[in-house]
Design a protein around this motif. Structure first.
Motif, PDB file in Angstrom:
ATOM      1  N   THR A 639       0.849  -1.176   0.000  1.00 14.61           N
ATOM      2  CA  THR A 639       0.000   0.000   0.000  1.00 14.61           C
ATOM      3  C   THR A 639       0.900   1.247   0.000  1.00 14.61           C
ATOM      4  OG1 THR A 639      -1.896   1.067   1.072  1.00 14.61           O
ATOM      5  CG2 THR A 639      -0.248   0.097   2.536  1.00 14.61           C
ATOM      6  N   THR A 640       0.320   2.416   0.061  1.00  9.63           N
ATOM      7  CA  THR A 640       1.103   3.661   0.077  1.00  9.63           C
ATOM      8  C   THR A 640       0.711   4.466   1.311  1.00  9.63           C
ATOM      9  OG1 THR A 640      -0.582   4.651  -1.332  1.00  9.63           O
ATOM     10  CG2 THR A 640       1.429   3.855  -2.417  1.00  9.63           C
ATOM     11  N   PHE A 641       1.628   5.336   1.723  1.00  5.68           N
ATOM     12  CA  PHE A 641       1.388   6.127   2.924  1.00  5.68           C
ATOM     13  C   PHE A 641       1.664   7.594   2.646  1.00  5.68           C
ATOM     14  CE2 PHE A 641       2.573   1.870   4.293  1.00  5.68           C
ATOM     15  CZ  PHE A 641       1.535   1.559   5.161  1.00  5.68           C
ATOM     16  N   GLY A 642       0.932   8.451   3.312  1.00  6.13           N
ATOM     17  CA  GLY A 642       1.169   9.894   3.216  1.00  6.13           C
ATOM     18  C   GLY A 642       1.457  10.454   4.605  1.00  6.13           C
ATOM     19  N   ALA A 684      -1.027   8.471   7.005  1.00  7.53           N
ATOM     20  CA  ALA A 684      -2.284   7.933   6.483  1.00  7.53           C
ATOM     21  C   ALA A 684      -1.993   6.821   5.482  1.00  7.53           C
ATOM     22  CB  ALA A 684      -3.076   9.046   5.798  1.00  7.53           C
ATOM     23  N   ASN A 685      -2.824   5.803   5.509  1.00  7.99           N
ATOM     24  CA  ASN A 685      -2.746   4.753   4.492  1.00  7.99           C
ATOM     25  C   ASN A 685      -3.524   5.252   3.277  1.00  7.99           C
ATOM     26  OD1 ASN A 685      -3.083   2.522   2.846  1.00  7.99           O
ATOM     27  ND2 ASN A 685      -3.341   1.081   4.559  1.00  7.99           N
ATOM     28  N   THR A 686      -2.795   5.593   2.209  1.00  5.21           N
ATOM     29  CA  THR A 686      -3.421   6.185   1.025  1.00  5.21           C
ATOM     30  C   THR A 686      -3.637   5.151  -0.085  1.00  5.21           C
ATOM     31  OG1 THR A 686      -1.203   6.850   0.343  1.00  5.21           O
ATOM     32  CG2 THR A 686      -2.534   8.509   1.458  1.00  5.21           C
ATOM     33  N   GLY A 687      -3.359   3.896   0.216  1.00  5.75           N
ATOM     34  CA  GLY A 687      -3.509   2.849  -0.796  1.00  5.75           C
ATOM     35  C   GLY A 687      -4.765   2.026  -0.590  1.00  5.75           C
ATOM     36  N   SER A 688      -4.731   0.807  -1.101  1.00  6.53           N
ATOM     37  CA  SER A 688      -5.970   0.036  -1.117  1.00  6.53           C
ATOM     38  C   SER A 688      -5.934  -1.234  -0.281  1.00  6.53           C
ATOM     39  CB  SER A 688      -6.327  -0.306  -2.563  1.00  6.53           C
ATOM     40  OG  SER A 688      -5.223  -0.932  -3.158  1.00  6.53           O
ATOM     41  N   GLN A 690      -4.540  -3.103   3.650  1.00 11.64           N
ATOM     42  CA  GLN A 690      -4.011  -2.822   4.985  1.00 11.64           C
ATOM     43  C   GLN A 690      -2.484  -2.960   4.983  1.00 11.64           C
ATOM     44  OE1 GLN A 690      -4.151  -5.738   8.259  1.00 11.64           O
ATOM     45  NE2 GLN A 690      -5.533  -4.313   9.303  1.00 11.64           N
ATOM     46  N   GLY A 691      -1.824  -2.125   5.739  1.00  9.05           N
ATOM     47  CA  GLY A 691      -0.363  -2.230   5.815  1.00  9.05           C
ATOM     48  C   GLY A 691       0.165  -1.447   6.997  1.00  9.05           C
ATOM     49  N   ALA A 692       1.423  -1.727   7.351  1.00  4.06           N
ATOM     50  CA  ALA A 692       2.043  -1.014   8.467  1.00  4.06           C
ATOM     51  C   ALA A 692       3.198  -0.165   7.942  1.00  4.06           C
ATOM     52  CB  ALA A 692       2.551  -1.997   9.507  1.00  4.06           C
ATOM     53  N   GLU A 693       3.252   1.073   8.406  1.00  2.15           N
ATOM     54  CA  GLU A 693       4.363   1.955   8.044  1.00  2.15           C
ATOM     55  C   GLU A 693       5.202   2.223   9.286  1.00  2.15           C
ATOM     56  OE1 GLU A 693       6.592   2.867   6.286  1.00  2.15           O
ATOM     57  OE2 GLU A 693       6.021   4.577   5.051  1.00  2.15           O
ATOM     58  N   VAL A 694       6.521   2.271   9.100  1.00  2.81           N
ATOM     59  CA  VAL A 694       7.397   2.680  10.193  1.00  2.81           C
ATOM     60  C   VAL A 694       7.655   4.171  10.028  1.00  2.81           C
ATOM     61  CG1 VAL A 694       9.618   2.372  11.321  1.00  2.81           C
ATOM     62  CG2 VAL A 694       8.485   0.406  10.245  1.00  2.81           C
ATOM     63  N   VAL A 695       7.038   4.959  10.883  1.00  2.00           N
ATOM     64  CA  VAL A 695       7.264   6.409  10.842  1.00  2.00           C
ATOM     65  C   VAL A 695       8.620   6.659  11.490  1.00  2.00           C
ATOM     66  CG1 VAL A 695       6.369   8.658  11.482  1.00  2.00           C
ATOM     67  CG2 VAL A 695       4.787   6.767  11.075  1.00  2.00           C
ATOM     68  N   GLN A 696       9.512   7.295  10.757  1.00  3.78           N
ATOM     69  CA  GLN A 696      10.884   7.480  11.233  1.00  3.78           C
ATOM     70  C   GLN A 696      11.185   8.950  11.469  1.00  3.78           C
ATOM     71  OE1 GLN A 696      13.570   5.182   8.568  1.00  3.78           O
ATOM     72  NE2 GLN A 696      11.773   3.927   8.050  1.00  3.78           N
ATOM     73  N   LEU A 697      11.797   9.225  12.609  1.00  4.59           N
ATOM     74  CA  LEU A 697      12.181  10.591  12.971  1.00  4.59           C
ATOM     75  C   LEU A 697      13.707  10.695  12.962  1.00  4.59           C
ATOM     76  CD1 LEU A 697      11.876  13.454  14.294  1.00  4.59           C
ATOM     77  CD2 LEU A 697      11.813  12.276  16.509  1.00  4.59           C
ATOM     78  N   TYR A 698      14.213  11.626  12.183  1.00  4.55           N
ATOM     79  CA  TYR A 698      15.659  11.891  12.146  1.00  4.55           C
ATOM     80  C   TYR A 698      15.891  13.317  12.621  1.00  4.55           C
ATOM     81  CZ  TYR A 698      15.998   7.608   9.428  1.00  4.55           C
ATOM     82  OH  TYR A 698      15.920   6.295   9.023  1.00  4.55           O
ATOM     83  N   VAL A 699      16.981  13.510  13.356  1.00  2.28           N
ATOM     84  CA  VAL A 699      17.295  14.833  13.884  1.00  2.28           C
ATOM     85  C   VAL A 699      18.720  15.201  13.479  1.00  2.28           C
ATOM     86  CG1 VAL A 699      17.589  16.206  15.994  1.00  2.28           C
ATOM     87  CG2 VAL A 699      15.723  14.537  15.848  1.00  2.28           C
ATOM     88  N   LYS A 714       5.983   1.911  14.508  1.00  3.69           N
ATOM     89  CA  LYS A 714       5.302   1.152  13.451  1.00  3.69           C
ATOM     90  C   LYS A 714       3.800   1.262  13.664  1.00  3.69           C
ATOM     91  CE  LYS A 714       6.340  -2.924  10.865  1.00  3.69           C
ATOM     92  NZ  LYS A 714       7.204  -4.093  10.768  1.00  3.69           N
ATOM     93  N   VAL A 715       3.102   1.679  12.623  1.00  2.00           N
ATOM     94  CA  VAL A 715       1.663   1.924  12.744  1.00  2.00           C
ATOM     95  C   VAL A 715       0.931   1.073  11.705  1.00  2.00           C
ATOM     96  CG1 VAL A 715      -0.099   3.722  12.856  1.00  2.00           C
ATOM     97  CG2 VAL A 715       2.287   4.330  13.236  1.00  2.00           C
ATOM     98  N   LEU A 716      -0.003   0.265  12.175  1.00  2.00           N
ATOM     99  CA  LEU A 716      -0.796  -0.578  11.268  1.00  2.00           C
ATOM    100  C   LEU A 716      -2.064   0.166  10.891  1.00  2.00           C
ATOM    101  CD1 LEU A 716      -1.174  -3.426   9.969  1.00  2.00           C
ATOM    102  CD2 LEU A 716      -2.412  -4.063  12.058  1.00  2.00           C
ATOM    103  N   LEU A 717      -2.300   0.330   9.588  1.00  2.00           N
ATOM    104  CA  LEU A 717      -3.432   1.142   9.136  1.00  2.00           C
ATOM    105  C   LEU A 717      -4.221   0.433   8.037  1.00  2.00           C
ATOM    106  CD1 LEU A 717      -1.530   4.557   8.812  1.00  2.00           C
ATOM    107  CD2 LEU A 717      -3.178   3.958  10.612  1.00  2.00           C
TER     108      LEU A 717
END
Ligand code: NOJ
Length: 770
Positions: A639-642, A684-688, A690-699, A714-717
């Motif tokens: 899927t895709t994520f925004g 947001a899960n912008t695809g079609s 279910q999937g999980a995205e790992v939101v990554q924070l870099y500083v 990791k967020v399952l959406l």
């Protein structure tokens, strides 16, 4: 000798106290004595008090007996004897980091690099729980893991796969989760190898050649190599294993700076330091430098010699008391005095008794084993809609890592680890395990699975369920294999082998690359999978137009095949992310590809200067503007994520003074863990699907690397669903190590903040001013 020369230069150049000079750390390890006693801080209080009382009843000989291994004969890697006339039954210490080793009725869990690829903290903790239940059932009080060192400085490193990632933040978070999971069951975690065991070659002395010396400056030590150990100590690790190598020319288990200084003073470590097996090279020196337990044998340097050393005044008895208190307070802390099977009761093989059951196939563990294997897979190429497969009628399967190898004897009771996947024809110069599915690596990090689901078996089962036709060809010279032109997809499964004791000879092999190219030349939907024990380069075939998909499966453990099939068929969307970078070429690593070897006038004292500082992996590629083939943190999904809504601010009421002011607790200064800033964003899960995205924070910390990982979740959406993620940034997360003050220094100024799906796909950015 080199060290004194460096020492002299350091004094001339700076005129400053050596302990505060970075230069002093190259080749010279400052002395830190005496060894600090455990104090029973925090939740160690009760256990510590019990241990103090217990130790007060013991004779010197009984206390010394606690500090050294005796031969076991029961399959434990190390054993401490019982103390007659007391309740202490002795200890069983057992390998290793991916599940208990050298015994039956247990599970082969996803190895460290698969756990790293999952970026899943909860799953990591559950894995720790599941594997620790197996240690407990076998009467092993101490699990020799997790591994957060080697960190993975050297691309060829033979044991990088045992650890989670070459990023200290990711390795530290997953190391802490592992410690918590393991110890929640009442098993002591021995976090290893302390410290800078970054290569296998010359890890031990040989003949008149000393072990390699990892020469590390103070800043790099704190910001990179010590970081994940600090997290493990903060999580309460009951034990730390000191390493084989020398550190600034002083052996790891006799290094007063690292053990007395860093670990027991700065980090406030309350548990015991155990030597790696045979890593003790001195008696009095290692005792005074903070070693608490010698393995596998106490009698080589300690035993009667340690008693004599106390009696002649070379070692104060208070040091022996502290060793014994540290060992016994760990035993009390995890309630091993009241609720533990007899040491080694189920080792090396099943005996009758109440604790014997196949834990690995209990419903909870089954789920974690499979999910861990699935999330350890990283999909990095997927073109022409190759994956997931769409009701294929004919699948053709190739490659030596696709099928289960024979269980030929590697000693009673049978196979023991990934070495069995090696063919007898493979030599130390080949890079693959040509005998079959590489579900784990070789050496003490591997173990025996309850069963093995190979890709071939799992695909066969799926073919049966779906009415698919499966063709396979695993002949060793399948570089000449033919392809049925009716194939909907051709799957080629290879591996990249590594084992303890040797560094890898390379990062790709022509044999496997040619096998892939041969299939790709005949099949326009060629899907490549690697069971890889480390970085595996792919430039020799990846741009072939018929190579439509590539998966790094890492070392998935016993559910390797089942996990792959779940992903190939889209039962689950891939959610793994690379816990390291994959560059285009070996040369991109510069000096960090190969291990250091003995050369020139240092031939007998091999030196490895960590002169790159913190610039390894993506920190180095960013700094040198080298574009990798696949960057750190990268991984595709079905899927895709925004991303949107980035907010970054200093936390309300945060203390932004330059230096910490609080006392030292377990893990270091208390306010290193205070939340100084918060960053949040929406995903947001912008695809079609279910999937999980790992939101990554870099500083980007002022005066530091361009960016460093400082948060992930990791967020399952479901399709159309959004999640809000908030990251707490602690004082340590936002500081750099000040070598003058010997403190973490919160920087003043503008921090760059980035959020996204990999270290180079960062759609959201902002600044934070402190
Ligand atoms: C040596 C390895 O380096 C270590 O990781 C392991 O725990 C011990 N052997 C015991 O097997």
């Amino acid at each position: 000798m080199r060290a004194p020369i460096i020492l002299l230069l350091a004094v001339q150049a700076s005129g400053q106290a050596l302990i505060s000079s970075d230069t002093a750390f190259y080749g010279e390890s400052p002395a830190v004595y005496p060894s600090p006693n455990a104090t029973g801080v925090g939740d160690w209080e009760d256990a510590y008090a019990k241990a103090v009382d217990f130790v007060a009843q013991l004779t010197l000989a009984e206390k010394v007996a606690l500090t050294g291994g005796v031969s076991s004969g029961n399959g434990c890697a190390g054993r401490i004897p019982a103390i007659n006339g007391t309740d202490f039954p002795g200890l069983c210490l057992s390998d290793g980091p991916a599940g208990i080793r050298g015994t039956n009725l247990v599970s082969s869990w996803p190895a460290g690099n698969a756990v790293g690829a999952s970026w899943n903290r909860n799953l990591t903790k559950l894995r720790g729980v599941g594997m620790a239940k197996e240690f407990k059932a076998k009467g092993a009080q101490v699990a020799l893991g997790p591994v957060v060192g080697p960190l993975g400085r050297i691309a060829n490193g033979g044991r990088n796969w045992e650890g989670f990632s070459n990023d200290p933040y990711l390795a530290g978070a997953l190391g802490a989760d592992s410690v918590e999971g393991i110890q929640s069951v009442g098993v002591t975690a021995s976090t290893k190898h302390f410290i800078a065991n970054e290569q296998e070659h010359y890890r031990n002395p040989s003949g008149n050649v000393a072990a390699v010396s990892a020469n590390i400056d103070d800043k790099t030590m704190h910001e990179l190599y010590l970081w994940p150990f600090q997290d493990a100590v903060k999580a309460g690790t009951g034990s730390i294993m000191c390493s084989y190598n020398r550190l600034n020319n002083s052996y790891g288990c006799a290094n007063s700076l690292t053990q007395n200084g860093l670990l027991k003073t700065e980090l406030g470590f309350q548990g015991f330091v155990v030597s790696d097996w045979g890593a003790q090279h001195s008696g009095v020196a290692s005792a005074l430098a903070g070693l608490d337990m010698a393995m596998p044998s106490g009698s080589s340097f300690w035993g009667n010699n340690l008693i004599a050393a106390v009696n002649n005044g070379s070692v104060p008895e208070s040091r022996i008391d502290d060793m014994a208190i540290r060992i016994l307070s760990t035993w009390y802390k995890f309630s091993q005095d009241t609720d533990f099977p007899a040491p080694g009761i189920g080792m090396p093989s099943r005996v009758s008794g109440p604790y014997q059951r196949i834990i690995g196939t209990s419903p909870d563990s089954k789920e974690v084993l499979l999910q861990g294997a699935i999330e350890g897979h990283v999909l990095v190429k997927n073109t022409n809609g190759a994956l997931p497969l769409k009701s294929p009628q004919l699948i053709s399967l190739y490659g030596y890592s696709a099928r289960t190898f024979d269980r030929y004897a590697w000693g009673t009771p049978g196979w023991n680890n990934g070495e069995e996947a090696r063919s007898t024809a493979d030599t130390s110069t080949t890079q693959i395990a040509s005998n079959g599915t590489l579900f784990t690596g070789g050496g003490s990090g591997g173990n025996m699975p309850a069963y093995l689901s190979s890709p071939y078996e799992a695909l066969s089962q799926r073919a049966y369920d779906d009415g698919t036709h499966l063709w396979w060809d695993f002949q060793y010279n399948s570089q000449n294999s033919q392809v049925d032109q009716g194939s909907d997809a051709c799957i080629v499964i290879g591996n990249a082998y590594a084992a303890e004791g040797a560094d890898r000879p390379g990062l790709h092999d022509d044999f496997t690359d040619n096998l892939i190219l041969n299939i790709a030349n005949q099949c326009n939907n060629t899907i490549v999978v690697f069971h890889n024990a480390g970085v595996r380069l792919v430039d020799q075939f990846i741009d072939h137009p018929n190579v439509t998909a590539l998966i790094f499966a890492h070392l998935p453990g016993q559910d390797a095949g089942r996990a792959l099939v779940s992903l190939l068929y889209g039962d689950t969307s891939p959610s793994g992310k690379l816990p390291y970078s994959v560059p285009h070429n070996e040369s991109d690593y510069g000096a960090l590809k190969n291990e250091s070897l003995p050369v020139g006038i240092y031939a007998n004292f091999p030196q490895s200067d960590f002169s790159e500082g913190v610039y390894i992996d993506y920190r180095a590629f960013d700094q040198q503007d080298i574009t990798p083939r696949y960057e750190f943190g990268f991984g595709l999904s079905y899927t895709t994520f925004g991303f949107s809504g980035l907010a970054a601010s200093v936390a309300a009421g945060a203390n932004t003074d330059a230096y910490p002011i609080q006392p030292i607790v377990e893990g270091g200064r208390q306010d290193l863990w205070d939340v100084v800033a918060q960053v949040s964003a929406d995903v947001a899960n912008t695809g079609s699907v279910q999937g999980a995205e790992v939101v990554q924070l870099y500083v980007g910390i002022p005066n530091g690397p361009i960016r460093q990982l400082r948060g992930f979740e990791k967020v399952l959406l479901s399709p159309g669903e959004s999640g809000h993620v908030t990251f707490d940034l602690t004082r340590r997360d936002l500081s750099t190590w000040d070598t003058e003050k010997q403190e973490w220094l919160l920087q003043e100024g503008e921090y760059q903040v980035y959020i996204g799906s990999s270290s180079r796909d960062l759609p959201l950015s902002s600044t934070l001013t402190i």
